[in-house]
Design a protein around this motif. Structure first.
Motif, PDB file in Angstrom:
ATOM      1  N   ALA A 172      11.610  -0.108 -12.285  1.00 36.55           N
ATOM      2  CA  ALA A 172      11.561   0.073 -10.803  1.00 36.55           C
ATOM      3  C   ALA A 172      11.069  -1.490 -10.321  1.00 36.55           C
ATOM      4  O   ALA A 172      11.603  -1.838  -9.458  1.00 36.55           O
ATOM      5  N   ALA A 173       9.855  -1.823 -10.877  1.00 38.17           N
ATOM      6  CA  ALA A 173       9.433  -3.117 -10.589  1.00 38.17           C
ATOM      7  C   ALA A 173      10.334  -4.250 -10.620  1.00 38.17           C
ATOM      8  O   ALA A 173      10.421  -5.206  -9.943  1.00 38.17           O
ATOM      9  N   HIS A 174      11.077  -4.292 -11.848  1.00 37.28           N
ATOM     10  CA  HIS A 174      11.896  -5.548 -12.063  1.00 37.28           C
ATOM     11  C   HIS A 174      13.173  -5.252 -10.994  1.00 37.28           C
ATOM     12  O   HIS A 174      13.771  -6.336 -10.831  1.00 37.28           O
ATOM     13  N   ARG A 175      13.750  -4.215 -10.575  1.00 37.61           N
ATOM     14  CA  ARG A 175      14.788  -4.135  -9.611  1.00 37.61           C
ATOM     15  C   ARG A 175      14.147  -4.229  -8.116  1.00 37.61           C
ATOM     16  O   ARG A 175      14.965  -4.495  -7.513  1.00 37.61           O
ATOM     17  N   TRP A 176      13.019  -4.377  -7.856  1.00 37.51           N
ATOM     18  CA  TRP A 176      12.584  -4.307  -6.445  1.00 37.51           C
ATOM     19  C   TRP A 176      12.663  -5.548  -5.983  1.00 37.51           C
ATOM     20  O   TRP A 176      12.724  -6.623  -6.484  1.00 37.51           O
ATOM     21  N   GLU A 177      13.287  -5.345  -4.749  1.00 41.17           N
ATOM     22  CA  GLU A 177      13.640  -6.705  -3.869  1.00 41.17           C
ATOM     23  C   GLU A 177      12.268  -6.838  -2.954  1.00 41.17           C
ATOM     24  O   GLU A 177      12.176  -6.026  -1.962  1.00 41.17           O
ATOM     25  N   PRO A 178      11.724  -7.981  -2.972  1.00 39.48           N
ATOM     26  CA  PRO A 178      10.492  -8.074  -2.412  1.00 39.48           C
ATOM     27  C   PRO A 178      10.815  -8.437  -0.718  1.00 39.48           C
ATOM     28  O   PRO A 178      11.807  -8.784  -0.458  1.00 39.48           O
ATOM     29  N   ALA A 179       9.779  -8.494  -0.147  1.00 46.37           N
ATOM     30  CA  ALA A 179       9.819  -8.855   1.139  1.00 46.37           C
ATOM     31  C   ALA A 179       9.939 -10.236   1.287  1.00 46.37           C
ATOM     32  O   ALA A 179       9.473 -11.217   0.307  1.00 46.37           O
ATOM     33  N   ALA A 180      10.210 -10.678   2.681  1.00 41.06           N
ATOM     34  CA  ALA A 180      10.376 -12.204   2.763  1.00 41.06           C
ATOM     35  C   ALA A 180       8.878 -12.961   2.492  1.00 41.06           C
ATOM     36  O   ALA A 180       7.968 -12.296   2.818  1.00 41.06           O
ATOM     37  N   ASP A 181       8.897 -14.084   2.488  1.00 40.12           N
ATOM     38  CA  ASP A 181       7.783 -15.025   2.112  1.00 40.12           C
ATOM     39  C   ASP A 181       6.488 -14.687   3.142  1.00 40.12           C
ATOM     40  O   ASP A 181       7.049 -14.892   4.449  1.00 40.12           O
ATOM     41  N   GLY A 182       5.404 -14.419   2.981  1.00 39.44           N
ATOM     42  CA  GLY A 182       4.544 -14.207   3.788  1.00 39.44           C
ATOM     43  C   GLY A 182       4.396 -12.939   4.648  1.00 39.44           C
ATOM     44  O   GLY A 182       3.409 -12.634   5.668  1.00 39.44           O
ATOM     45  N   ILE A 183       5.272 -12.135   4.197  1.00 33.72           N
ATOM     46  CA  ILE A 183       5.352 -10.679   5.096  1.00 33.72           C
ATOM     47  C   ILE A 183       5.095  -9.739   3.892  1.00 33.72           C
ATOM     48  O   ILE A 183       5.587  -9.481   2.738  1.00 33.72           O
ATOM     49  N   LEU A 184       4.575  -8.593   4.498  1.00 36.69           N
ATOM     50  CA  LEU A 184       4.269  -7.431   3.504  1.00 36.69           C
ATOM     51  C   LEU A 184       4.982  -6.230   4.182  1.00 36.69           C
ATOM     52  O   LEU A 184       5.178  -6.137   5.321  1.00 36.69           O
ATOM     53  N   TYR A 185       5.629  -5.456   3.270  1.00 37.36           N
ATOM     54  CA  TYR A 185       6.133  -4.126   3.854  1.00 37.36           C
ATOM     55  C   TYR A 185       5.008  -3.182   4.354  1.00 37.36           C
ATOM     56  O   TYR A 185       4.166  -3.006   3.770  1.00 37.36           O
ATOM     57  N   SER A 186       5.395  -2.677   5.722  1.00 41.69           N
ATOM     58  CA  SER A 186       4.595  -1.567   6.084  1.00 41.69           C
ATOM     59  C   SER A 186       4.776  -0.433   5.359  1.00 41.69           C
ATOM     60  O   SER A 186       5.866  -0.298   4.400  1.00 41.69           O
ATOM     61  N   PHE A 187       3.983   0.821   5.585  1.00 40.89           N
ATOM     62  CA  PHE A 187       4.317   2.058   5.120  1.00 40.89           C
ATOM     63  C   PHE A 187       5.594   2.420   5.295  1.00 40.89           C
ATOM     64  O   PHE A 187       6.165   2.867   4.396  1.00 40.89           O
ATOM     65  N   ARG A 188       6.211   2.380   6.453  1.00 38.91           N
ATOM     66  CA  ARG A 188       7.499   2.850   6.767  1.00 38.91           C
ATOM     67  C   ARG A 188       8.589   1.867   6.084  1.00 38.91           C
ATOM     68  O   ARG A 188       9.528   2.539   5.530  1.00 38.91           O
ATOM     69  N   ASP A 189       8.367   0.566   6.077  1.00 40.44           N
ATOM     70  CA  ASP A 189       9.508  -0.396   5.326  1.00 40.44           C
ATOM     71  C   ASP A 189       9.450   0.040   3.951  1.00 40.44           C
ATOM     72  O   ASP A 189      10.453   0.123   3.315  1.00 40.44           O
ATOM     73  N   PHE A 190       8.450   0.313   3.406  1.00 40.46           N
ATOM     74  CA  PHE A 190       8.364   0.699   2.053  1.00 40.46           C
ATOM     75  C   PHE A 190       8.926   2.074   1.557  1.00 40.46           C
ATOM     76  O   PHE A 190       9.877   2.124   0.814  1.00 40.46           O
ATOM     77  N   ALA A 191       8.561   3.135   2.492  1.00 43.45           N
ATOM     78  CA  ALA A 191       9.333   4.404   2.232  1.00 43.45           C
ATOM     79  C   ALA A 191      10.682   4.369   2.466  1.00 43.45           C
ATOM     80  O   ALA A 191      11.308   5.171   1.800  1.00 43.45           O
ATOM     81  N   THR A 192      11.257   3.534   3.216  1.00 43.06           N
ATOM     82  CA  THR A 192      12.793   3.260   3.511  1.00 43.06           C
ATOM     83  C   THR A 192      13.266   2.405   2.572  1.00 43.06           C
ATOM     84  O   THR A 192      14.695   2.319   2.600  1.00 43.06           O
ATOM     85  N   HIS A 193      12.590   1.831   1.433  1.00 45.28           N
ATOM     86  CA  HIS A 193      13.176   0.745   0.545  1.00 45.28           C
ATOM     87  C   HIS A 193      14.013   1.619  -0.218  1.00 45.28           C
ATOM     88  O   HIS A 193      13.789   2.621  -0.816  1.00 45.28           O
ATOM     89  N   PRO A 194      15.342   1.098  -0.747  1.00 44.85           N
ATOM     90  CA  PRO A 194      16.154   2.085  -1.726  1.00 44.85           C
ATOM     91  C   PRO A 194      15.783   2.434  -3.079  1.00 44.85           C
ATOM     92  O   PRO A 194      16.044   3.345  -3.529  1.00 44.85           O
ATOM     93  N   ASP A 195      14.776   1.631  -3.414  1.00 44.39           N
ATOM     94  CA  ASP A 195      14.037   1.809  -4.888  1.00 44.39           C
ATOM     95  C   ASP A 195      12.745   2.730  -4.624  1.00 44.39           C
ATOM     96  O   ASP A 195      11.900   2.936  -5.755  1.00 44.39           O
ATOM     97  N   ALA A 196      12.142   2.834  -3.403  1.00 49.34           N
ATOM     98  CA  ALA A 196      11.136   3.692  -3.470  1.00 49.34           C
ATOM     99  C   ALA A 196      11.085   4.919  -4.050  1.00 49.34           C
ATOM    100  O   ALA A 196       9.938   5.277  -4.442  1.00 49.34           O
ATOM    101  N   PRO A 197      11.938   5.645  -4.017  1.00 45.54           N
ATOM    102  CA  PRO A 197      12.103   7.060  -4.588  1.00 45.54           C
ATOM    103  C   PRO A 197      11.986   6.745  -5.898  1.00 45.54           C
ATOM    104  O   PRO A 197      11.248   7.710  -6.953  1.00 45.54           O
ATOM    105  N   LEU A 198      12.250   5.896  -6.601  1.00 42.74           N
ATOM    106  CA  LEU A 198      12.216   5.507  -8.196  1.00 42.74           C
ATOM    107  C   LEU A 198      10.715   5.456  -8.422  1.00 42.74           C
ATOM    108  O   LEU A 198      10.557   5.702  -9.506  1.00 42.74           O
ATOM    109  N   VAL A 199      10.146   4.575  -7.543  1.00 46.17           N
ATOM    110  CA  VAL A 199       8.832   4.033  -7.916  1.00 46.17           C
ATOM    111  C   VAL A 199       7.881   5.223  -7.828  1.00 46.17           C
ATOM    112  O   VAL A 199       6.984   5.520  -8.618  1.00 46.17           O
ATOM    113  N   ALA A 200       8.174   6.300  -6.777  1.00 48.58           N
ATOM    114  CA  ALA A 200       7.468   7.424  -6.573  1.00 48.58           C
ATOM    115  C   ALA A 200       7.493   8.352  -7.642  1.00 48.58           C
ATOM    116  O   ALA A 200       6.485   8.844  -7.926  1.00 48.58           O
TER     117      ALA A 200
END
Length: 430
Positions: A306-334
């Motif tokens: 799942a980590a290899h598949r993960w698409e990171p946020a733009a440089d200098g930006i961190l995903y919020s809780f909501r952004d992370f939860a709606t990421h397409p690969d978040a269910p696989l990580v969970a």
């Protein structure tokens, strides 16, 4: 066997459960608040973050290595309930120091409190397991052990989540309040006096530790059980160290997501702790341990995928809780994280019950203390290994692959324990 949840209505169990629950909650509220503060407000480098987490982990573990022999001797030779009350009084003083560290942003005070909480847990750890066979019937011990483990990880969940949601100043006030409540619940634990005469307490901590470990580890069944548990805690130490950098630098998410990771991990261990009691129907057995830890390795590898598949946020930006939860690969990580923790709980809980039910009642605390010494050594190895890997440029994802290999070692040892002890009266044959 009575259903394990019915034990929560018994005075011979509930006050101990509540005291342990509150202690674990407070411990993790403080530690997580400190770690998040350091990771997101002090450091901005993955190597430094991993090093700080490893130092904090090492300081917490150090008292287990040095003082477990003394704690086991005290618990087997004195009233365990009385010792718990003394320990909980000390927790209030420790949390005053920790609260000051949070209020004044003092890293030395915070790390000092972590070291002291390690000593607190060192003296409480053998008691919380050794007192169960003293207050519970044999058919209740596995259920009681499972509830203690489940409650512990639910408490970790609560403390972890809360630390990510509140200001450090509020955390400072809460740790003091929870310590005071824990002191009150400890006063309700029924007496648990020593059974029979005990030898004089050896205050030479190095000699006492060597004597205790050698006296315990020469018994094959205990050697295999303790070695299996130690592998689990070595794996756990690496995971706890790697989680914050993994969330921040691989999944590019904020501190609320870091709390979510530890929360999911805690829920999973609690589920596994209760599930294994149901599967074994109260019988203390290592039957499911090898399969559980092999499955754990599989879920760790799923996490790396799942980590290899993960698409990171733009440089200098961190995903919020909501952004992370709606990421397409978040269910696989969970799913991967939940699977790691459920199978981990299923692996370790029967082994703890095994330690307390296959020795004489006046040796249970010392057996658990010997286990804690070996466990602490394994955790130090895991922490040092994690720091070393980071220092030589090994990525967090590659470190997770190493964890999967460690799971296979635990499976091999627990298989030997299962073959040797299940189906026969282990305590008579080994």
């Amino acid at each position: 066997m009575i259903p394990s949840f019915r034990l929560l209505g018994k005075r011979r169990f509930l006050p101990l459960f509540a005291t342990q629950f509150l202690g674990a909650f407070n411990d993790n509220l403080f530690k997580q608040a400190m770690v998040l503060f350091a990771t997101y407000s002090i450091y901005s480098d993955a190597k430094k973050e991993a090093a700080f987490n490893a130092i904090a982990t090492g300081l917490f573990i150090l008292p287990f290595f040095l003082l477990s022999a003394l704690s086991g001797q005290l618990a087997d030779s004195h009233d365990k309930a009385r010792i718990v009350r003394i320990i909980k009084t000390a927790e209030i003083a420790i949390m005053i120091v920790g609260a000051a560290g949070l209020l004044f942003a003092s890293v030395p005070l915070m790390l000092g409190a972590v070291l002291a909480m390690g000593a607190h847990s060192t003296f409480f750890g053998p008691i919380k397991y050794a007192i169960l066979p003293q207050h519970l019937r044999r058919g209740e011990v596995l259920g009681g052990t499972g509830l203690v483990e489940a409650g512990t990880y639910i408490a970790i969940l609560g403390g972890t989540i809360l630390a990510g949601l509140i200001d450090p100043r509020l955390a400072a006030i809460l740790v003091l309040a929870v310590a005071a409540i824990g002191w009150l619940t400890a006063r309700e634990i029924p007496p648990a006096p020593a059974s029979g005469e005990s030898p004089p307490i050896d205050l030479h901590i190095i000699r006492a530790s060597i004597t205790l470990v050698s006296a315990t580890m020469h018994i094959p069944r205990l050697f295999l059980a303790i070695l299996s548990i130690s592998f689990f805690w070595m794996i756990g130490a690496v995971l706890v160290i790697e989680f914050p950098p993994l969330v921040k630098n691989v999944f590019t998410a904020d501190k609320q997501v870091a709390s979510l990771f530890l929360a999911i991990f805690s829920i999973g261990v609690a589920i596994g702790s209760v599930l294994i009691n149901r599967l074994l129907a109260g019988r203390v057995s290592a039957r499911y341990a090898p399969a559980s830890v092999i499955a754990m390795a599989g879920f760790v590898l799923l996490m790396t995928f799942a980590a290899h598949r993960w698409e990171p946020a733009a440089d200098g930006i961190l995903y919020s809780f909501r952004d992370f939860a709606t990421h397409p690969d978040a269910p696989l990580v969970a799913l991967a994280l939940l699977g790691v923790s459920v199978t981990g709980g299923m692996f370790v809980v029967p082994l703890y019950a095994f330690l307390t039910t296959t020795v004489e009642s006046d040796h249970t605390a010392r057996t658990v203390a010997a286990n804690n010494i070996v466990n602490s050594g394994a955790m130090v190895v895991g922490a040092v290994g994690a720091v070393t890997l980071a220092a030589v440029g090994v990525s967090v994802i590659q470190a997770l692959t190493a964890v999967a290999v460690m799971c296979l070692g635990a499976a091999a040892i627990s298989w030997r324990l299962h073959r040797a002890c299940d189906g026969v009266r282990c305590s008579e044959t080994m």
